[in-house]
Design an enzyme around this catalytic site. Structure first.
Site, mmCIF file in Angstrom:
data_model
loop_
_atom_site.group_PDB
_atom_site.id
_atom_site.type_symbol
_atom_site.label_atom_id
_atom_site.label_comp_id
_atom_site.label_asym_id
_atom_site.label_seq_id
_atom_site.Cartn_x
_atom_site.Cartn_y
_atom_site.Cartn_z
ATOM 1 N N HIS A 287 2.421 1.561 -3.223
ATOM 2 C CA HIS A 287 2.604 -0.236 -2.929
ATOM 3 C C HIS A 287 0.460 -0.386 -2.343
ATOM 4 O O HIS A 287 0.235 -0.228 -1.663
ATOM 5 C CB HIS A 287 3.390 -1.574 -2.042
ATOM 6 C CG HIS A 287 3.408 -0.751 -0.753
ATOM 7 N ND1 HIS A 287 2.054 -1.157 0.389
ATOM 8 C CD2 HIS A 287 4.666 0.257 -0.609
ATOM 9 C CE1 HIS A 287 2.705 -0.543 1.528
ATOM 10 N NE2 HIS A 287 4.328 0.195 1.254
ATOM 11 N N ASP A 299 -0.281 3.609 4.686
ATOM 12 C CA ASP A 299 0.878 2.760 4.238
ATOM 13 C C ASP A 299 0.071 1.373 3.579
ATOM 14 O O ASP A 299 -0.092 0.955 4.447
ATOM 15 C CB ASP A 299 1.708 2.338 5.467
ATOM 16 C CG ASP A 299 2.434 2.089 5.079
ATOM 17 O OD1 ASP A 299 3.891 1.685 3.964
ATOM 18 O OD2 ASP A 299 3.787 0.431 5.678
ATOM 19 N N GLU A 333 5.196 -5.234 -1.959
ATOM 20 C CA GLU A 333 6.071 -4.143 -1.224
ATOM 21 C C GLU A 333 6.763 -4.480 0.575
ATOM 22 O O GLU A 333 7.716 -4.173 0.560
ATOM 23 C CB GLU A 333 5.713 -2.353 -0.724
ATOM 24 C CG GLU A 333 7.093 -1.949 -0.425
ATOM 25 C CD GLU A 333 7.156 -1.685 0.807
ATOM 26 O OE1 GLU A 333 8.124 -0.844 1.212
ATOM 27 O OE2 GLU A 333 6.132 -1.706 1.565
ATOM 28 N N GLU A 334 5.895 -4.773 1.531
ATOM 29 C CA GLU A 334 5.369 -4.893 2.868
ATOM 30 C C GLU A 334 6.622 -5.451 3.219
ATOM 31 O O GLU A 334 7.466 -6.366 3.837
ATOM 32 C CB GLU A 334 4.686 -5.376 3.395
ATOM 33 C CG GLU A 334 3.921 -3.788 3.752
ATOM 34 C CD GLU A 334 4.827 -2.976 4.516
ATOM 35 O OE1 GLU A 334 5.613 -2.391 5.045
ATOM 36 O OE2 GLU A 334 4.020 -1.709 4.761
ATOM 37 N N ASP A 361 4.454 7.084 -0.754
ATOM 38 C CA ASP A 361 4.972 5.858 0.391
ATOM 39 C C ASP A 361 5.664 6.454 1.043
ATOM 40 O O ASP A 361 5.883 6.304 1.692
ATOM 41 C CB ASP A 361 5.932 4.475 -0.037
ATOM 42 C CG ASP A 361 5.708 3.154 0.754
ATOM 43 O OD1 ASP A 361 4.460 3.510 1.010
ATOM 44 O OD2 ASP A 361 6.286 2.722 1.342
ATOM 45 N N HIS A 431 2.094 0.463 10.496
ATOM 46 C CA HIS A 431 2.737 -0.788 10.275
ATOM 47 C C HIS A 431 1.534 -1.597 11.854
ATOM 48 O O HIS A 431 1.841 -2.513 12.956
ATOM 49 C CB HIS A 431 3.507 -1.428 10.979
ATOM 50 C CG HIS A 431 4.163 -1.421 10.022
ATOM 51 N ND1 HIS A 431 5.998 -1.786 9.201
ATOM 52 C CD2 HIS A 431 4.014 -0.882 8.258
ATOM 53 C CE1 HIS A 431 6.265 -1.823 8.511
ATOM 54 N NE2 HIS A 431 4.914 -1.460 7.707
#
Length: 475
Positions: A287, A299, A333-334, A361, A431
């Site tokens: 992503h 990520d 995606e997130e 991912d 994140h």
């Protein structure tokens, strides 16, 4: 010169025969050699991370990432490169969040404040402009919350403090065991009149970095939506200890995030058209969007550049795929999965026959193997290839989860796979503001790209086993 043409033709045929006569061991060796000595993934990631940065859906950086990756795929000389439009949510963080714990000592009128590290969760509403200050109540589960009820929750801030389980070897299992408090915590707390939510960051180590991530209000009316933020693990430990000593302490936080109208964005797609079965599609992807605190290197910048390099490595290794191989860089995606859903929707509308999909991912760490969502027949075929991966220390081949973006493609006939790198350090960065380029190792990233390319090569060469009692789809 005319007399040289038959000789050139014969030489070309001989070279082709020699190429086609390579064993699978030799082909995989060439793929790994190309990736480790002539890889492009690390350079691409450097640009995505350091020249563009965090790529939250709907942001200017996300637009820049679309343009950059499309341009780089075009340079590879693929048969097709295009953008697939998709509407995505646009959530903005606003000014940096601020929070503190407030305590009062007996005999002193002035309160003492201790600043803590927080960040708004993706999709949260803002506090009022002056912030929120209220008594705080700690819980570890929704069951504890329910047991306390409205009488003890109303007008207070709920502090979810269920940590990831350190004894679990699979860190993704540990993550799955506590992420519901982040995603649904605000909805559950609002049922009992809470005015805000603070969630312990999804992180196995103790540090000062708050980790963001998606949360949802579901069908909750706007007037009942309460602000939700993540607190660092060190500060979660501090807050919990202070609550043990004094249940009357207050917590203050302020955030100015906002949900705006959906905006147009794109999935980025490149294709090598199959030489024998062009209507059988195999995809590899990651992503393109990321959270905004760091630059999204693990990520999922790593998965993006590894997937791009799969198609480049196939070409550099002289492999001419039988089936059409696509790289798909999914948007959103997130905080929405709009890109994955759109790709599957368009594929269904066009009647495209997807037979295999591979997603990366899980970070750019050392690859260990793959998990597969497929039939027993397909999985047994994979197991027959284990010896080919042994020289590269790839040993993990298990049934399990493929990936979020390829999930919407799932049918009984398609094989879904996910690259599984070593995950022990992944949630240190997940994140958070330290998900940055310097934490990605070049060699580990390139090993992942080669491992993905090898699996794509094998599935393309041997095809996907038909499902028992089901007719094989003919091209």
């Amino acid at each position: 010169m005319i007399y040289l043409r038959p000789f050139i033709l014969i030489l070309a045929i001989l070279l082709s025969i020699q190429s086609n006569s390579q064993t699978d061991e030799q082909v995989l060796r060439e793929i790994y050699t190309q990736s480790l000595t002539n890889g492009k993934s690390y350079d691409w990631l450097n640009h995505l991370s350091n020249q563009i940065g965090g790529r939250l859906s709907g942001s200017l950086n996300a637009e820049k990432a679309v343009a950059y990756t499309k341009e780089e795929l075009e340079k590879l000389g693929l048969d097709k490169v295009w953008l697939q439009p998709v509407m995505v949510p646009k959530w903005v963080r606003g000014a940096k969040e601020y929070a503190y714990i407030e305590t009062k000592s007996k005999g002193f009128e002035t309160a003492k404040t201790t600043t803590v590290n927080i960040c708004a969760l993706g999709g949260s509403v803002a506090t009022n402009p002056l912030g929120i200050k209220a008594n705080i109540v700690e819980v570890k589960t929704f069951e504890e919350l329910k047991a306390l009820g409205e009488e003890k929750i109303k007008g207070k801030i709920v502090f979810y403090n269920r940590p990831m389980q350190p004894e679990l070897i699979s860190t993704f299992e540990a993550y799955g065991g506590c992420v519901n408090q982040r995603y649904s915590g605000a909805v559950e707390a609002s049922k009992y009149g809470a005015v805000g939510v603070i969630v312990r960051s999804m992180n196995l180590r103790l540090d000062d970095l708050p980790h963001t991530g998606a949360m949802s209000y579901g069908d909750l009316p706007n007037e009942k939506r309460i602000p939700s933020a993540a607190i660092s693990t060190n500060d979660a430990e501090l807050l919990s200890t202070m609550l043990e000593l004094d249940k009357s302490i207050n917590f203050y936080f302020k955030q100015s995030c906002k949900q705006l109208k959906d905006v147009l964005s794109y999935n980025v797609i490149g294709e090598i058209t199959g030489s024998e079965f062009p209507n059988e599609y195999m995809i590899v992807g990651g992503h393109l969007d990321s959270w905004d605190l760091g630059d999204g290197s693990h990520d999922d910048g790593a998965g993006v550049v590894q997937s791009m390099d799969v198609l480049r490595l196939l070409k550099e290794s002289g492999i001419k795929p039988k089936r059409s191989i696509r790289v798909v860089l999914f948007m959103n995606e997130e905080n929405g999965l709009r890109g994955g859903n759109k790709y599957a929707e368009v594929a269904k509308q066009k009647g495209e026959n997807h037979v295999f999909a591979l997603e990366s991912d899980s970070g750019g760490f050392t690859p260990r193997g793959f998990s597969f969502d497929c039939s027993d027949a397909n999985f047994n075929q994979v197991l027959s290839w284990k010896y080919l991966f042994k020289p590269y220390l790839i040993h993990y081949f298990e049934k399990g989860y493929g990936g979020a973006d390829i999930g919407p493609l799932k049918t009984d006939a398609v094989v879904l796979a996910g690259l599984r790198p070593d995950s022990q350090r992944y949630f240190d960065h997940h994140h958070a503001s330290n998900d940055t380029f310097e934490h990605v190792n070049k060699r580990e990233l390139e090993l992942g790209a080669a491992t993905m390319t090898s699996l794509i090569y094998l599935f393309d060469k041997y095809g996907v086993n038909p499902i028992p009692n089901q007719k094989t789809i003919k091209n």
